[in-house]
Design a protein around this motif. Structure first.
Motif, mmCIF file in Angstrom:
data_model
loop_
_atom_site.group_PDB
_atom_site.id
_atom_site.type_symbol
_atom_site.label_atom_id
_atom_site.label_comp_id
_atom_site.label_asym_id
_atom_site.label_seq_id
_atom_site.Cartn_x
_atom_site.Cartn_y
_atom_site.Cartn_z
ATOM 1 N N GLN A 1 41.822 45.227 81.141
ATOM 2 C CA GLN A 1 42.744 43.691 81.514
ATOM 3 C C GLN A 1 44.176 44.223 81.990
ATOM 4 O O GLN A 1 44.628 43.669 82.425
ATOM 5 N N ARG A 2 44.308 45.552 80.949
ATOM 6 C CA ARG A 2 45.832 45.862 81.392
ATOM 7 C C ARG A 2 46.334 46.204 82.602
ATOM 8 O O ARG A 2 47.068 46.372 83.319
ATOM 9 N N PHE A 3 45.589 47.626 82.684
ATOM 10 C CA PHE A 3 45.047 47.849 83.847
ATOM 11 C C PHE A 3 44.937 48.014 85.816
ATOM 12 O O PHE A 3 44.764 48.559 86.379
ATOM 13 N N TRP A 4 43.603 47.233 85.457
ATOM 14 C CA TRP A 4 43.001 46.644 86.508
ATOM 15 C C TRP A 4 43.711 46.184 87.472
ATOM 16 O O TRP A 4 43.825 46.708 88.256
ATOM 17 N N PRO A 5 44.433 45.294 87.041
ATOM 18 C CA PRO A 5 45.491 44.163 88.246
ATOM 19 C C PRO A 5 46.893 45.492 88.526
ATOM 20 O O PRO A 5 47.159 45.102 89.521
ATOM 21 N N LEU B 1 43.821 62.404 90.214
ATOM 22 C CA LEU B 1 44.372 61.473 88.992
ATOM 23 C C LEU B 1 45.356 61.376 88.260
ATOM 24 O O LEU B 1 45.932 62.309 88.238
ATOM 25 N N ALA B 2 45.648 60.396 87.670
ATOM 26 C CA ALA B 2 46.757 60.124 86.622
ATOM 27 C C ALA B 2 46.404 59.113 85.617
ATOM 28 O O ALA B 2 46.027 58.278 85.578
ATOM 29 N N VAL B 3 46.803 60.084 84.521
ATOM 30 C CA VAL B 3 46.334 59.075 83.030
ATOM 31 C C VAL B 3 47.714 57.935 82.912
ATOM 32 O O VAL B 3 48.612 58.271 82.306
ATOM 33 N N LEU B 4 47.286 56.917 83.250
ATOM 34 C CA LEU B 4 47.913 55.832 82.589
ATOM 35 C C LEU B 4 47.910 55.985 81.327
ATOM 36 O O LEU B 4 48.725 55.623 80.913
ATOM 37 N N GLN B 5 47.529 56.366 79.796
ATOM 38 C CA GLN B 5 47.406 56.016 78.940
ATOM 39 C C GLN B 5 46.927 57.222 77.617
ATOM 40 O O GLN B 5 45.981 57.366 78.318
ATOM 41 N N GLU B 6 47.310 57.181 76.887
ATOM 42 C CA GLU B 6 46.893 58.219 75.890
ATOM 43 C C GLU B 6 47.328 58.251 74.518
ATOM 44 O O GLU B 6 48.644 57.940 74.422
ATOM 45 N N GLN B 7 46.187 58.250 73.459
ATOM 46 C CA GLN B 7 46.177 57.891 72.042
ATOM 47 C C GLN B 7 45.209 58.452 71.098
ATOM 48 O O GLN B 7 44.184 58.312 71.572
ATOM 49 N N ASP B 8 45.633 58.323 69.911
ATOM 50 C CA ASP B 8 44.610 58.650 69.249
ATOM 51 C C ASP B 8 44.315 57.991 68.322
ATOM 52 O O ASP B 8 45.234 56.451 67.844
ATOM 53 N N VAL B 9 42.982 57.446 68.644
ATOM 54 C CA VAL B 9 42.093 56.070 68.126
ATOM 55 C C VAL B 9 41.524 56.283 66.644
ATOM 56 O O VAL B 9 40.814 55.520 66.384
ATOM 57 N N ARG C 1 40.751 64.411 65.055
ATOM 58 C CA ARG C 1 40.971 64.050 65.940
ATOM 59 C C ARG C 1 40.178 62.933 67.163
ATOM 60 O O ARG C 1 39.461 63.850 67.649
ATOM 61 N N LEU C 2 40.755 62.393 67.885
ATOM 62 C CA LEU C 2 40.308 60.987 68.849
ATOM 63 C C LEU C 2 40.984 60.431 69.767
ATOM 64 O O LEU C 2 41.547 59.930 69.088
ATOM 65 N N ASP C 3 41.321 61.436 70.955
ATOM 66 C CA ASP C 3 41.700 60.961 72.019
ATOM 67 C C ASP C 3 41.479 60.235 73.192
ATOM 68 O O ASP C 3 40.093 60.196 73.415
ATOM 69 N N GLU C 4 41.709 58.745 73.158
ATOM 70 C CA GLU C 4 40.930 58.007 74.061
ATOM 71 C C GLU C 4 42.474 58.649 75.926
ATOM 72 O O GLU C 4 43.561 58.518 75.074
ATOM 73 N N ARG C 5 41.267 58.558 76.622
ATOM 74 C CA ARG C 5 42.243 58.699 77.704
ATOM 75 C C ARG C 5 41.998 57.472 79.297
ATOM 76 O O ARG C 5 41.202 57.519 78.859
ATOM 77 N N VAL C 6 42.738 56.808 79.900
ATOM 78 C CA VAL C 6 42.407 56.245 80.759
ATOM 79 C C VAL C 6 43.296 56.878 82.089
ATOM 80 O O VAL C 6 44.259 57.180 81.889
ATOM 81 N N TYR C 7 42.584 56.994 82.977
ATOM 82 C CA TYR C 7 42.884 57.661 84.410
ATOM 83 C C TYR C 7 43.050 56.636 85.405
ATOM 84 O O TYR C 7 41.825 55.636 85.274
ATOM 85 N N ARG C 8 43.679 56.608 86.354
ATOM 86 C CA ARG C 8 43.229 55.983 87.616
ATOM 87 C C ARG C 8 43.181 57.487 88.610
ATOM 88 O O ARG C 8 43.261 58.227 88.570
ATOM 89 N N ILE C 9 42.342 56.660 89.325
ATOM 90 C CA ILE C 9 41.413 57.502 90.161
ATOM 91 C C ILE C 9 41.463 56.961 91.358
ATOM 92 O O ILE C 9 41.064 55.615 91.837
ATOM 93 N N SER C 10 41.619 57.471 92.922
ATOM 94 C CA SER C 10 41.947 57.182 94.566
ATOM 95 C C SER C 10 41.297 58.457 95.332
ATOM 96 O O SER C 10 42.460 59.438 94.111
#
Length: 217
Positions: free
Chosen positions: A27-31, A184-192, A206-215
């Protein structure tokens, strides 16, 4: 990892990977991707994700691919949708409105199956596969969907502390698997870790979740 593993997980309702809400990263990054309305989105290993419904409601037709017919049937039943059912090559195809789910093996996909697809959303495909299958998945994905934009979500933790799935996929591995063909670009990275009881119980530190933009351009 054999198909039978996933069939058993769905049959016994061991589906902790299924989120009961729309993914907040989506919801945050798709737009922000700037995709034209009507762009068709490939969602591999889609399960019965609510994300499919969200994408369609935003004006993006969805093409999901899922091995488990139970997951597919559950998706349409739970949302009171009456799909048309047909056969196409190796797939049983369920279609309702702007949502189409092809039930079958992702690796049986051919480029012609993805006509009109310009986008990718992978929340639970890459991390569902062990290392050798991740290599095969990445190669096949880039073969059938050479041009795209989209989002990839991964988890990164010490695999020795807990067996997958979901499997740990490091940033370096993502670059090695996909970086030669796609940007590839990392949009967000956080320990969840604090939000993940299963991982805490297993002793994961440690549990890092990453969100990538792909193009692809």
């Amino acid at each position: 990892m054999e198909a039978e593993f996933w069939h058993k997980r769905w049959a016994s309702n061991q589906i902790g990977f299924h989120l009961p809400e729309v993914n907040p990263y989506l919801q945050r990054f798709w737009p922000q991707l700037g995709l034209s309305q009507g762009s068709r989105v490939l969602v591999p290993l889609c399960g019965k994700s609510l994300d499919l419904l969200w994408l369609a409601r935003q004006g993006y037709p969805v093409l999901g691919v899922e091995l488990s017919e139970k997951a597919v049937v559950d998706f349409f039943q739970e949302h009171h949708l009456e799909p048309k059912i047909s056969e196409a090559g190796a797939f049983k195809v369920f279609t309702a409105g702007d949502i189409e789910i092809r039930c079958g093996d992702f690796f049986a996909l051919e480029p012609g199956d993805l006509a009109g697809c310009a986008a990718l959303y992978d929340r639970a495909a890459l991390i569902a596969l062990p290392a050798p299958m991740r290599e095969r998945y990445a190669a096949h994905l880039q073969n059938v969907l050479p041009a795209c934009a989209g989002l990839l979500i991964t988890l990164d933790y010490n695999q020795a502390e807990m067996p997958g799935p979901p499997f740990s996929v490091s940033h370096d591995e993502v670059l090695a698997l996909l970086g030669s063909e796609w940007r590839l670009a990392v949009l967000q990275e956080q320990d969840v870790l604090g939000e993940s009881w299963k991982f805490l119980q297993a002793g994961v530190t440690r549990l890092d979740e990453r969100v990538y933009r792909i193009s692809s351009d």
